[in-house]
Design a protein around this motif. Structure first.
Motif, mmCIF file in Angstrom:
data_model
loop_
_atom_site.group_PDB
_atom_site.id
_atom_site.type_symbol
_atom_site.label_atom_id
_atom_site.label_comp_id
_atom_site.label_asym_id
_atom_site.label_seq_id
_atom_site.Cartn_x
_atom_site.Cartn_y
_atom_site.Cartn_z
ATOM 1 N N UNK A 38 -4.938 33.319 70.777
ATOM 2 C CA UNK A 38 -4.502 34.239 71.818
ATOM 3 C C UNK A 38 -3.368 33.621 72.613
ATOM 4 N N UNK A 43 -3.420 40.213 73.066
ATOM 5 C CA UNK A 43 -4.779 40.410 72.572
ATOM 6 C C UNK A 43 -5.194 39.253 71.668
ATOM 7 N N UNK A 44 -6.474 39.208 71.428
ATOM 8 C CA UNK A 44 -7.000 38.232 70.476
ATOM 9 C C UNK A 44 -6.473 38.563 69.081
ATOM 10 N N UNK A 46 -7.039 37.755 65.167
ATOM 11 C CA UNK A 46 -7.899 37.116 64.179
ATOM 12 C C UNK A 46 -7.047 36.319 63.203
ATOM 13 N N UNK A 59 -6.048 35.989 57.507
ATOM 14 C CA UNK A 59 -5.327 37.228 57.774
ATOM 15 C C UNK A 59 -3.873 37.073 57.331
ATOM 16 N N UNK A 93 -9.929 30.391 69.847
ATOM 17 C CA UNK A 93 -11.317 30.744 70.167
ATOM 18 C C UNK A 93 -12.078 31.008 68.878
ATOM 19 N N UNK A 97 -21.253 35.018 64.286
ATOM 20 C CA UNK A 97 -22.029 36.248 64.192
ATOM 21 C C UNK A 97 -23.422 35.949 63.687
ATOM 22 N N UNK A 102 -26.513 42.990 65.167
ATOM 23 C CA UNK A 102 -25.142 43.449 65.371
ATOM 24 C C UNK A 102 -24.827 43.600 66.847
ATOM 25 N N UNK A 103 -25.715 44.205 67.588
ATOM 26 C CA UNK A 103 -25.432 44.608 68.958
ATOM 27 C C UNK A 103 -25.024 43.483 69.884
ATOM 28 N N UNK A 104 -25.651 42.366 69.777
ATOM 29 C CA UNK A 104 -25.237 41.242 70.610
ATOM 30 C C UNK A 104 -24.945 40.031 69.751
ATOM 31 N N UNK A 106 -22.161 38.902 68.314
ATOM 32 C CA UNK A 106 -20.864 38.234 68.279
ATOM 33 C C UNK A 106 -20.715 37.394 69.535
ATOM 34 N N UNK A 108 -18.924 34.112 71.489
ATOM 35 C CA UNK A 108 -17.689 33.332 71.477
ATOM 36 C C UNK A 108 -17.922 31.928 72.004
ATOM 37 N N UNK A 109 -17.179 30.998 71.437
ATOM 38 C CA UNK A 109 -17.090 29.677 72.022
ATOM 39 C C UNK A 109 -16.242 29.759 73.283
ATOM 40 N N UNK A 110 -16.160 28.659 73.990
ATOM 41 C CA UNK A 110 -15.448 28.646 75.270
ATOM 42 C C UNK A 110 -13.944 28.520 75.111
ATOM 43 N N UNK A 111 -13.485 28.321 73.884
ATOM 44 C CA UNK A 111 -12.046 28.277 73.643
ATOM 45 C C UNK A 111 -11.461 26.878 73.757
ATOM 46 N N UNK B 33 -17.814 47.394 71.215
ATOM 47 C CA UNK B 33 -18.146 46.389 72.223
ATOM 48 C C UNK B 33 -17.181 46.472 73.402
ATOM 49 N N UNK B 35 -15.965 43.648 76.272
ATOM 50 C CA UNK B 35 -16.005 42.248 76.683
ATOM 51 C C UNK B 35 -15.213 42.078 77.971
ATOM 52 N N UNK B 42 -12.809 32.336 77.382
ATOM 53 C CA UNK B 42 -13.151 33.164 76.233
ATOM 54 C C UNK B 42 -13.823 34.462 76.704
ATOM 55 N N UNK B 43 -13.804 35.493 75.878
ATOM 56 C CA UNK B 43 -14.475 36.747 76.230
ATOM 57 C C UNK B 43 -15.982 36.569 76.350
ATOM 58 N N UNK B 45 -19.638 38.904 76.483
ATOM 59 C CA UNK B 45 -20.191 40.191 76.088
ATOM 60 C C UNK B 45 -20.661 40.989 77.302
ATOM 61 N N UNK B 48 -22.660 47.027 74.157
ATOM 62 C CA UNK B 48 -22.471 47.491 72.785
ATOM 63 C C UNK B 48 -23.017 48.903 72.684
ATOM 64 N N UNK B 97 -14.309 43.042 64.240
ATOM 65 C CA UNK B 97 -13.910 43.526 65.552
ATOM 66 C C UNK B 97 -12.415 43.795 65.570
ATOM 67 N N UNK B 99 -9.320 44.350 68.030
ATOM 68 C CA UNK B 99 -8.995 44.057 69.424
ATOM 69 C C UNK B 99 -7.705 44.729 69.863
ATOM 70 N N UNK B 100 -7.746 45.246 71.092
ATOM 71 C CA UNK B 100 -6.525 45.684 71.743
ATOM 72 C C UNK B 100 -6.103 44.606 72.727
ATOM 73 N N UNK B 101 -5.122 44.900 73.526
ATOM 74 C CA UNK B 101 -4.617 43.922 74.493
ATOM 75 C C UNK B 101 -5.475 43.870 75.752
#
Lengths: 117, 109
Positions: A38, A43-44, A46, A59, A93, A97, A102-104, A106, A108-111, B33, B35, B42-43, B45, B48, B97, B99-101
Motif C-alpha cells: 500500500x 488502496x491495498x 494484492x 498478480x 501487509x 485466511x 469466511x465471515x471473520x 481474513x 491482517x498482520x500489523x504491517x 467486508x 474494514x 493495517x486494516x 475488521x 461482514x 477481497x 479493495x477500493x481506495x
C-alpha cells in the motif's frame, strides 16, 4: 480470535540489499496467506497469494523474482524483497485466511513499513 | 471488470451519525467486508455481510443489498478516534477481497 503476527514493523535498508518480512498465524493454521502493498493514500494492492506447500500466485505486474514468497508451513509465510530500491519503499501487509470461517476469517498482520535509502 | 466506488473523503461532527456508501461490481459475490484503517496501520475488521439487510454491532451497522450491488456502513455517536479510512471490500467468486481506495472520515469536535 485469530491473530496474525507480522515483523518487523519497520525496516530501513540500503539500496541493493534484501529484506525479509515474516507473517505468522498464531492460533490457527493458515493454508492461504495474502501479501499486499500500500502506497500513501492508495488502496491495498494484492501482490501475491501464498499457499502452503506450493508456489505463490503472483498478480499481474508483480515481479516474482524480486518479491520472493515462501509458505513452508501452515503458520508461516515470508516475503523477501530482493535487491531493494527506493521505489520499493511502501507499507507491506500480510493477511491470513482461516480455512473454516469466511465471515471473520481474513485477519491482517500489523504491517511493515519499508524504507529503502 | 471489478470495481468499488466509495466517496474519497467525508467530514462529520463528534457525537453525530455518518453513513458511508459503497457500490461494487465483482465477478461473483461471496459477501462484503468493512474494514477500518488508521493512518500507518493495517486494516481491522468491522463487519461482514453476506445476506441482504442490516447487521448491527454496537455503534457500527452495515447494510447490504446484493441486487443493487450496494452497501453502507453507519457509524453512530461518533468519537474522535473514529477518524480513519473505511474500506469496503467485497469477496469475489474466488474468495478474493477486492479493495477500493476507501473513504477517509474526518471527525471534528
Amino acid at each position: 480470535g485469530a491473530v496474525v503476527s507480522q515483523h518487523p514493523s519497520r525496516v530501513i535498508c540500503k539500496s541493493g540489499t534484501s529484506v525479509k518480512i515474516e507473517c505468522r498465524s498464531l492460533d490457527f493454521q493458515a493454508t492461504t496467506m495474502f501479501w499486499y502493498r500500500q502506497f500513501p493514500k492508495q488502496s491495498l494492492m494484492l501482490m501475491a497469494t501464498s499457499n502452503e506447500g506450493s508456489k505463490a500466485t503472483y498478480e499481474q505486474g508483480v515481479e516474482k523474482d524480486k518479491f520472493l514468497i515462501n509458505h513452508a508451513s501452515l503458520t508461516l509465510s515470508t516475503l523477501t524483497v530482493t535487491s531493494a530500491h527506493p521505489e520499493d519503499s511502501s507499507f507491506y501487509i500480510c493477511s491470513a485466511r482461516r480455512p473454516d470461517r469466511v465471515g471473520d476469517g481474513y485477519t491482517f498482520g500489523s504491517g511493515t513499513r519499508l524504507t529503502v535509502v | 471488470g471489478q470495481n468499488i466506488d466509495q466517496p474519497t473523503e467525508m467530514t462529520a461532527t463528534e457525537g453525530a451519525i455518518v453513513q458511508i456508501n459503497c457500490t461494487y461490481q465483482t465477478s461473483g459475490f461471496n459477501g462484503l467486508f468493512w474494514y477500518q484503517q488508521h493512518a500507518g496501520e493495517a486494516p481491522t475488521f468491522l463487519s461482514y455481510n453476506v445476506l441482504d439487510g442490516l447487521e448491527e454491532k454496537g455503534r457500527f451497522s452495515s447494510f447490504l443489498s446484493r441486487s443493487k450491488g450496494y452497501s453502507y456502513l453507519l457509524l453512530k455517536e461518533l468519537q474522535m478516534k473514529d477518524s480513519a479510512s473505511y474500506l469496503c471490500a467485497p469477496l469475489d467468486s474466488n474468495y478474493q477481497l477486492i479493495w477500493g481506495a476507501g473513504t477517509k472520515l474526518i471527525i471534528k469536535p
